[in-house]
Scaffold this motif. Structure first.
Motif, PDB file in Angstrom:
ATOM      1  N   VAL A 107      39.947  33.641  44.496  1.00  0.00           N
ATOM      2  CA  VAL A 107      39.895  34.113  43.323  1.00  0.00           C
ATOM      3  C   VAL A 107      40.946  35.074  43.315  1.00  0.00           C
ATOM      4  O   VAL A 107      40.914  35.931  44.180  1.00  0.00           O
ATOM      5  CB  VAL A 107      38.469  34.953  42.858  1.00  0.00           C
ATOM      6  CG1 VAL A 107      38.719  35.621  41.814  1.00  0.00           C
ATOM      7  CG2 VAL A 107      37.283  33.783  42.807  1.00  0.00           C
ATOM      8  N   TRP A 108      41.773  35.388  42.245  1.00  0.00           N
ATOM      9  CA  TRP A 108      42.703  36.308  42.392  1.00  0.00           C
ATOM     10  C   TRP A 108      42.783  36.822  40.735  1.00  0.00           C
ATOM     11  O   TRP A 108      43.224  36.029  40.154  1.00  0.00           O
ATOM     12  CB  TRP A 108      44.364  35.771  42.620  1.00  0.00           C
ATOM     13  CG  TRP A 108      45.356  37.049  43.021  1.00  0.00           C
ATOM     14  CD1 TRP A 108      45.181  37.975  42.375  1.00  0.00           C
ATOM     15  CD2 TRP A 108      46.230  36.749  43.885  1.00  0.00           C
ATOM     16  NE1 TRP A 108      46.206  38.826  43.200  1.00  0.00           N
ATOM     17  CE2 TRP A 108      47.012  38.041  43.777  1.00  0.00           C
ATOM     18  CE3 TRP A 108      47.112  35.588  44.279  1.00  0.00           C
ATOM     19  CZ2 TRP A 108      48.332  38.274  44.378  1.00  0.00           C
ATOM     20  CZ3 TRP A 108      48.199  35.848  44.962  1.00  0.00           C
ATOM     21  CH2 TRP A 108      48.896  37.159  44.756  1.00  0.00           C
ATOM     22  N   SER A 109      42.365  38.055  40.682  1.00  0.00           N
ATOM     23  CA  SER A 109      42.333  38.474  39.401  1.00  0.00           C
ATOM     24  C   SER A 109      43.201  39.624  39.121  1.00  0.00           C
ATOM     25  O   SER A 109      43.280  40.559  39.952  1.00  0.00           O
ATOM     26  CB  SER A 109      40.740  38.724  39.115  1.00  0.00           C
ATOM     27  OG  SER A 109      40.700  39.459  37.750  1.00  0.00           O
ATOM     28  N   GLN A 110      43.709  39.747  37.850  1.00  0.00           N
ATOM     29  CA  GLN A 110      44.325  41.154  37.532  1.00  0.00           C
ATOM     30  C   GLN A 110      43.398  42.156  37.045  1.00  0.00           C
ATOM     31  O   GLN A 110      43.772  43.033  36.296  1.00  0.00           O
ATOM     32  CB  GLN A 110      45.188  40.763  36.290  1.00  0.00           C
ATOM     33  CG  GLN A 110      46.364  41.657  36.117  1.00  0.00           C
ATOM     34  CD  GLN A 110      47.412  40.881  35.236  1.00  0.00           C
ATOM     35  OE1 GLN A 110      47.578  39.873  34.753  1.00  0.00           O
ATOM     36  NE2 GLN A 110      48.271  41.816  34.485  1.00  0.00           N
ATOM     37  N   THR A 111      42.166  42.171  37.754  1.00  0.00           N
ATOM     38  CA  THR A 111      41.191  43.231  37.282  1.00  0.00           C
ATOM     39  C   THR A 111      40.942  44.105  38.460  1.00  0.00           C
ATOM     40  O   THR A 111      41.461  43.671  39.893  1.00  0.00           O
ATOM     41  CB  THR A 111      39.968  42.437  37.093  1.00  0.00           C
ATOM     42  OG1 THR A 111      40.012  41.578  36.071  1.00  0.00           O
ATOM     43  CG2 THR A 111      38.748  43.503  36.715  1.00  0.00           C
ATOM     44  N   SER A 112      40.658  45.436  38.440  1.00  0.00           N
ATOM     45  CA  SER A 112      40.323  46.114  39.520  1.00  0.00           C
ATOM     46  C   SER A 112      39.182  45.435  40.479  1.00  0.00           C
ATOM     47  O   SER A 112      38.272  44.945  40.068  1.00  0.00           O
ATOM     48  CB  SER A 112      39.980  47.474  39.127  1.00  0.00           C
ATOM     49  OG  SER A 112      38.485  47.603  38.443  1.00  0.00           O
ATOM     50  N   TRP A 113      39.182  45.970  41.655  1.00  0.00           N
ATOM     51  CA  TRP A 113      37.997  45.486  42.674  1.00  0.00           C
ATOM     52  C   TRP A 113      36.777  45.378  42.053  1.00  0.00           C
ATOM     53  O   TRP A 113      35.867  44.734  42.123  1.00  0.00           O
ATOM     54  CB  TRP A 113      38.192  45.839  43.919  1.00  0.00           C
ATOM     55  CG  TRP A 113      37.013  45.108  44.813  1.00  0.00           C
ATOM     56  CD1 TRP A 113      36.371  46.032  45.381  1.00  0.00           C
ATOM     57  CD2 TRP A 113      36.901  43.973  45.361  1.00  0.00           C
ATOM     58  NE1 TRP A 113      35.187  45.324  46.271  1.00  0.00           N
ATOM     59  CE2 TRP A 113      35.475  44.254  45.936  1.00  0.00           C
ATOM     60  CE3 TRP A 113      37.546  42.782  44.964  1.00  0.00           C
ATOM     61  CZ2 TRP A 113      35.173  42.732  46.472  1.00  0.00           C
ATOM     62  CZ3 TRP A 113      36.854  41.677  45.463  1.00  0.00           C
ATOM     63  CH2 TRP A 113      35.991  41.791  46.234  1.00  0.00           C
ATOM     64  N   ARG A 114      36.586  46.891  41.702  1.00  0.00           N
ATOM     65  CA  ARG A 114      35.227  47.365  41.229  1.00  0.00           C
ATOM     66  C   ARG A 114      34.627  46.337  40.194  1.00  0.00           C
ATOM     67  O   ARG A 114      33.293  45.816  40.226  1.00  0.00           O
ATOM     68  CB  ARG A 114      35.375  48.619  40.647  1.00  0.00           C
ATOM     69  CG  ARG A 114      33.998  49.570  40.194  1.00  0.00           C
ATOM     70  CD  ARG A 114      34.378  50.797  39.879  1.00  0.00           C
ATOM     71  NE  ARG A 114      33.405  51.294  39.064  1.00  0.00           N
ATOM     72  CZ  ARG A 114      33.530  52.323  38.263  1.00  0.00           C
ATOM     73  NH1 ARG A 114      34.570  53.010  38.181  1.00  0.00           N
ATOM     74  NH2 ARG A 114      32.263  53.055  37.569  1.00  0.00           N
TER      75      ARG A 114
END
Length: 172
Positions: free
Chosen positions: A27-34
């Motif tokens: 998974v690679w997301s443009q979202t912050s880790w939190r």
């Protein structure tokens, strides 16, 4: 996980179970880790017995590039450079990597490895009838069984391949 289930794209777990038979999942997301961690846990994707993720990357592994729009105007956006993964883990390369994303600009540095899926909008009336992941699972199974180098495949033709109108190896 009750209300979170309604946020998940239909057939997501079934798709990941099928893909996991043939592929390593990341998974690679443009979202912050939190928020990414929260989403994955609430959606039941971290502890699902049918599939596992090799690792998860958040927006800190992305960087910005300047691209040009069709109208000639330039803009700055984030990208997911697969070379980061390929350098660290040599078992993966352009020959065996498919980058699924609903934003093609995310794979601008690795366009031949990118397969654009349609965005999922859970609030649309048609959301519950979305079956794209079922077709994509069939395509990825066919791709894995073909033993083709992924460098030889045009991922943008995936729906044509699933519909039987094209072959995986079609270049034109």
């Amino acid at each position: 996980q009750g209300s979170a289930v309604f946020m998940k794209r239909p057939y997501m777990d079934q798709f990941l179970v099928e893909a996991y038979k043939y592929y390593d999942l990341v998974v690679w997301s443009q979202t912050s880790w939190r928020w990414l961690e929260t989403k994955l846990i609430e959606l039941g994707m971290v502890a699902n017995p049918g599939y596992k993720f090799c690792f998860v990357l958040d927006k800190t592994s992305m960087f910005t590039v300047k691209s040009t729009k069709r109208d000639g105007k330039s803009y700055v956006h984030h990208v997911k450079p697969l070379q980061l993964i390929w350098t660290k883990f040599p078992r993966w390369s352009s020959k065996n990597t498919v980058h699924l994303d609903d934003l093609s600009r995310n794979f601008v540095l690795n366009s031949s490895s990118g397969l654009r899926v349609t965005p999922f909008h859970r609030k649309k009336s048609s959301a519950r009838r979305d079956t794209e992941l079922l077709g994509l699972a069939k395509y990825l199974e066919q791709l894995a069984k073909s033993k083709l180098s992924f460098d030889e495949v045009r991922f943008e033709l995936w729906t044509e391949v699933v519909a039987g109108r094209r072959q995986l190896s079609d270049k034109d």
